[in-house]
Scaffold this motif. Structure first.
Motif: not given
Lengths: 250, 250, 250, 250
Positions: C161, C171, C181
């Motif tokens: 990421t 994810y 994230a």
């Protein structure tokens, strides 16, 4: 013995054999991975070549260390070389030897011009992509849920990764494959940085150049101004008795 | 005959016909891909146009090579043109001809200002995205596990790839499609580099400009200082007896 | 009391204890996440350490606020510190405390040289990747459709990421995991920017340096020109008879 | 009437009402998308507000066009404004109105300092991410194979896209959704460029600044040198009869 001259002479004289050893090393690393059904005999030969080139790199490092005028500075400047020599000789970690190949490219090319930087970055990227494909294939091939099983797949994965595209149609699942991938991520960011940095510096230079021209012109105008002032001062100073129209200086 | 003037004259006179040939080439390349149910008759015509424009590019290259004052330098500076002419005329490799279109854009626009760089990059990106979509569609359409099967899909894939987003909802599975993709990756990195480089040079220039102003002011102060010193020297040396109206300068 | 000297003295004296508290904080945050089967007793201890280090950060902030010569400027310059202290002490938001660790690194290292910037960026990236892996694992572990369930997975996700590769094999699916994230996305863009910016400034500097040399030469030529002019002026003007006490100007 | 002063006066006086209209516009655009079960009555009101703010933008544009001293230059410099006014008022294309909001931010903030550029880029990114999420949700919600079906999902997709991470867990499948995505890709590349460019220019400036200082010092040394030479010349000139060891000046 520990002189700059001896160090340089050694460096210059070893470029050809060390380059050859690096090429042999790459070939001996790639062959058993690309041809898994390789005869036992040839596989042993490849292992031998790997060991041999490692020994040669180690000898070269130790000699350079011995000849280096300032040894601490030498070690700090050649950490990659140290890693190559010091790392235990396990199968996938052999990839670290790749650094030696890059190093040798680095030694041959003086990175003083932008064109060279670009060419070096392109060659290094190709080499990194190729070796990462080899290493990831070596690591993944045996894994039960692996998505990367052929060399073509591995090359494709390597290319999608180094450019940070990352489709996700293939990705490593083993710990070793992921380590290789992380190395490739870092190479990708560096690649982006080099491309962008080169272009940015090129644009900046073009603009600076036009500003330089402008500045030079201005400087000439200034010089002229000074000349004119001096002339006026002379004219004033030469005829001290009359004192004509002493207009104030700007 | 081999003079700079003749070379330039040829270059200038061929811009229009070569541009027209490039446009025809693009149309003849795109049509059979966009309309797979094309009549055999028209398909043959398109192939003819492709061959014709290739012949024209080849003639142009050879003439320029002939007229070039320094031929080695010419070949090294126009490797793209060489690739266009030398590459065997297989179907998907025809895309390399795209380089000639970019080249012609390059010839028409002098990239001396940042605005032009930005506009050229935008136009080249659009062209590359469009042609990559065509080529990948051509390569993938027949493949059994293909995810890219319509031109809309191909354009979408092309856009997600050139920006290095890479969702992975679509990706090429054939070797030729992957080659096209790798070309698109490289274009994407170059695009990122150009955008960033342009912006960075713009920011640097703005800051430099303000520093220039500061430097200019400082220079004026310096000039004034010199003037004042000169005046003092004059006053001291020139008229020692009288000492008239010693008003401060400025 | 509110003097620059007292503020600086406090800052210097608290570097060691605050660094130690930050390390303890990280350890106490990481442990229960890495070992979910942790004994209740130890878990309480970790919570205690988290609270304790928070209290210490708060005291440090308040004291610095008290000692700051200009308090409004202090608050505006240390928004991160304020966030650390002011944020309600919920479990996953504790990650914001990470900012304090980065802050302390920042305090210890003066970012005045490019080498330092690069080293700081590398260390900060490692820390951010590690902490994001912890936080996302903490948030995702319990979710029904989670793809990130072990710390190795979390680290792998974090690395894919922050480099904006984003394979999509893993994810976050929870709101908290997605917030982590997004923080990591921003860190990734900043990382790309720092790498590219450092390389670009390095390239620009190399080119500027060569231009500087040229400029210096030009300056010397200018100096010589001035000398010659002065000499000419002297020869022309300077032969009066007497020439009295011409005291040096300046 | 067509004077620079009248144009500026209008621009200054309309900042507040146009900003208010842009905010109203955003609210009226967002509400029916965020609450699909909205009462018919309120939906009509939102449509009315959208039409109203569009009319206001159009009036503002026409008036500015009328007052602009050079109309062609005005049109070329405000293409975004033209797009807002000229585009047919279809539902998803309304997003182009977003440009007007960015424009108004642009009008309020003079982008003359790097801090302002960074703040503007951050605010614009947030706004773009928010509006892209709205538009993609509006386009995708009804599609049969849509993966983006709630506003939280849309925001998450928007964030993964603008940072070019692109996991691929969600992606638009409708033509309109993909158009929005392509706009977001371009915004993402621009964002990367601004972040990198700002950092690069900051690094370059720091290095330039230290070089400036060095150059300034050198300049002072030069000035001193000139002074000293002048002094020597004077001293030499003072005693014209003797002529002692007239060594050539440097």
């Amino acid at each position: 013995m520990r002189s700059e001259a001896a160090f340089e002479a050694w460096r210059r004289r070893t470029i050809v054999p060390v380059s050859a050893a690096a090429l042999l090393f790459l070939a001996a690393y790639a062959w058993p991975i690309l041809d898994p059904a390789l005869d036992r005999h040839w596989e042993d030969l490849c292992a031998l070549v790997l060991w041999g080139s490692w020994a040669l790199f180690a000898c070269d490092y130790l000699t350079r260390f011995w000849l280096a005028p300032r040894r601490v500075a030498f070690v700090r400047r050649h950490l990659f070389d140290l890693a190559i020599v010091a790392v235990p000789f396990l199968r996938p970690l052999v990839l670290l030897q790749l650094a030696s190949v890059l190093n040798i490219m680095n030694r041959r090319v003086s990175i003083s011009m932008r064109g060279n930087v670009a060419r070096y970055a392109a060659a290094a990227s190709l080499l990194v992509v190729f070796c990462a494909a080899l290493a990831v294939l070596d690591a993944e091939r045996g894994a039960p849920e692996a998505t990367i099983t052929t060399f073509t797949d591995a090359l494709w994965w390597s290319a999608t990764t180094v450019t940070t595209v990352g489709y996700g149609d293939m990705y490593p699942v083993t710990a070793m494959g992921r380590l290789v991938a992380i190395g490739l991520f870092i190479a990708g960011i560096a690649l982006l940085g080099v491309v962008t940095g080169t272009l940015a510096s090129w644009f900046v230079e073009r603009i600076d150049a036009s500003q330089e021209t402008a500045a030079a012109t201005q400087a000439q105008v200034d010089a002229l101004t000074i000349e004119v002032r001096a002339l006026r001062a002379e004219l004033r100073g030469d005829v001290p008795g009359t004192e004509p129209e002493r207009s104030p200086p700007m």
